[in-house]
Design an enzyme around this catalytic site. Structure first.
Site, mmCIF file in Angstrom:
data_model
loop_
_atom_site.group_PDB
_atom_site.id
_atom_site.type_symbol
_atom_site.label_atom_id
_atom_site.label_comp_id
_atom_site.label_asym_id
_atom_site.label_seq_id
_atom_site.Cartn_x
_atom_site.Cartn_y
_atom_site.Cartn_z
ATOM 1 N N HIS A 133 0.691 -1.278 -0.152
ATOM 2 C CA HIS A 133 0.042 -0.051 -0.129
ATOM 3 C C HIS A 133 0.792 1.186 -0.126
ATOM 4 O O HIS A 133 2.284 1.007 0.122
ATOM 5 C CB HIS A 133 -0.920 0.025 1.253
ATOM 6 N N LYS A 137 -0.708 5.044 4.625
ATOM 7 C CA LYS A 137 -1.718 3.739 4.993
ATOM 8 C C LYS A 137 -1.526 3.696 6.490
ATOM 9 O O LYS A 137 -0.316 3.224 6.815
ATOM 10 C CB LYS A 137 -1.359 2.720 4.380
#
Length: 236
Positions: A133, A137
Site C-alpha cells: 500500500h 496507510k
C-alpha cells in the site's frame, strides 16, 4: 440520495466525486477533528464513514443515535465490531462494514476462499501473503489482508494465527506488509512447495474501485435495517 461523508480525506473526496456524478447530494462533509452533530446527520439518508481506528466506533454510534444507516470502511477498530453489531440490532439500525468495497476485491475474496478450500488437504504447500500500500496507510497489515488471512485460516486449519512478518513456524501465516508510493493496493497469496507455486493476486489501479463500491453499498443500504456486508450487496 443525501449522503453524509464522515472522513473527508482522499477516499472521502473520491467517494464525493462518484456520488455527485451519480446524482446524489453530499449534505455533510466532516473530518476526524470535527464533532458530529446529530442535527447535521439527520439531514442524510445514509452516512459513509472512512476515518480511522480512533474515531470509527464513536462515529458509527452517533449515526445510530441519529437513525441514519451507516456504511463503514475504516479499519483497525474491529475489536469493537461485536459491540457495534449489538447496538445496531438493539436500536433497529442499519450497518454495513467491509474491509474493502472494491467489487473486484470482493470477488477476489471468493476466489481466495475456494483456493484455500482446495489446498486444505495439501500439507506439502506452505501459504504466505504479501500486501503493498501507499506510505500514508495507517494500519499494517491492511484490513483487506486480515480478511484474506482469516479466510485462509478458516480452511487451511494447520495455520492457527497470522503474523505481520516473515516466519518459518508451520502454524503461523506470514503477512508481509510493504509501504511504497504510489500504490493504491496489491494483495498476493502464494502457496509454495518444492515442486511448484500457485499464486493469486489483486492489484488496484486507483481509489476509484473502492470509492465506487462504497457508493453502491450506500445506495443498497438506504431504507434497510440490519447488519450487512458486500456479499449481500453483490449477492455473492
Amino acid at each position: 440520495m443525501k449522503i453524509a461523508l464522515i472522513g473527508y480525506g482522499k477516499m472521502g473526496k473520491a467517494i464525493e466525486k462518484i456520488a455527485i456524478a451519480k446524482g446524489h447530494e453530499i449534505v455533510l462533509r466532516t473530518n476526524s477533528q470535527q464533532p458530529l452533530e446529530k442535527e447535521q446527520l439527520q439531514q442524510a439518508d445514509v452516512a459513509i464513514e472512512f476515518t480511522g481506528p480512533e474515531t470509527a466506533y464513536h462515529n458509527i454510534l452517533k449515526c445510530f443515535a441519529a437513525n441514519v444507516p451507516v456504511v463503514c470502511g475504516s479499519t483497525g477498530w474491529l475489536d469493537a465490531l461485536p459491540a457495534v453489531k449489538a447496538v445496531c440490532l438493539e436500536k433497529h439500525q442499519a450497518f454495513l462494514y467491509a474491509s474493502n468495497f472494491s467489487i473486484g476485491v470482493n470477488i477476489f475474496f471468493e476466489v481466495n476462499k475456494r483456493l484455500a478450500e482446495l489446498m486444505s488437504g495439501q500439507p506439502q504447500y506452505n501459504v504466505v501473503m504479501e500486501e503493498i500500500h501507499h506510505t500514508q496507510k495507517k494500519d499494517a497489515p491492511s484490513g483487506t489482508a486480515i480478511t484474506l488471512a482469516e479466510q485462509v485460516m478458516d480452511k487451511v486449519i494447520r495455520k492457527k494465527i497470522w503474523v505481520n512478518e516473515a516466519t518459518e513456524q508451520p502454524d503461523e501465516l506470514s503477512i508481509i506488509s510493504k509501504r511504497i508510493d504510489p500504490a493504491p493496493g496489491t494483495h498476493i497469496i502464494t502457496y509454495t512447495s518444492d515442486i511448484d507455486d500457485i499464486t493469486i493476486s489483486h492489484t488496484a489501479h486507483s481509489r476509484e474501485g473502492f470509492a465506487s463500491g462504497a457508493v453502491v453499498a450506500a445506495e443498497w443500504l438506504k431504507d434497510k435495517k440490519g447488519i450487512f456486508s458486500m456479499k449481500d450487496v453483490l449477492s455473492l
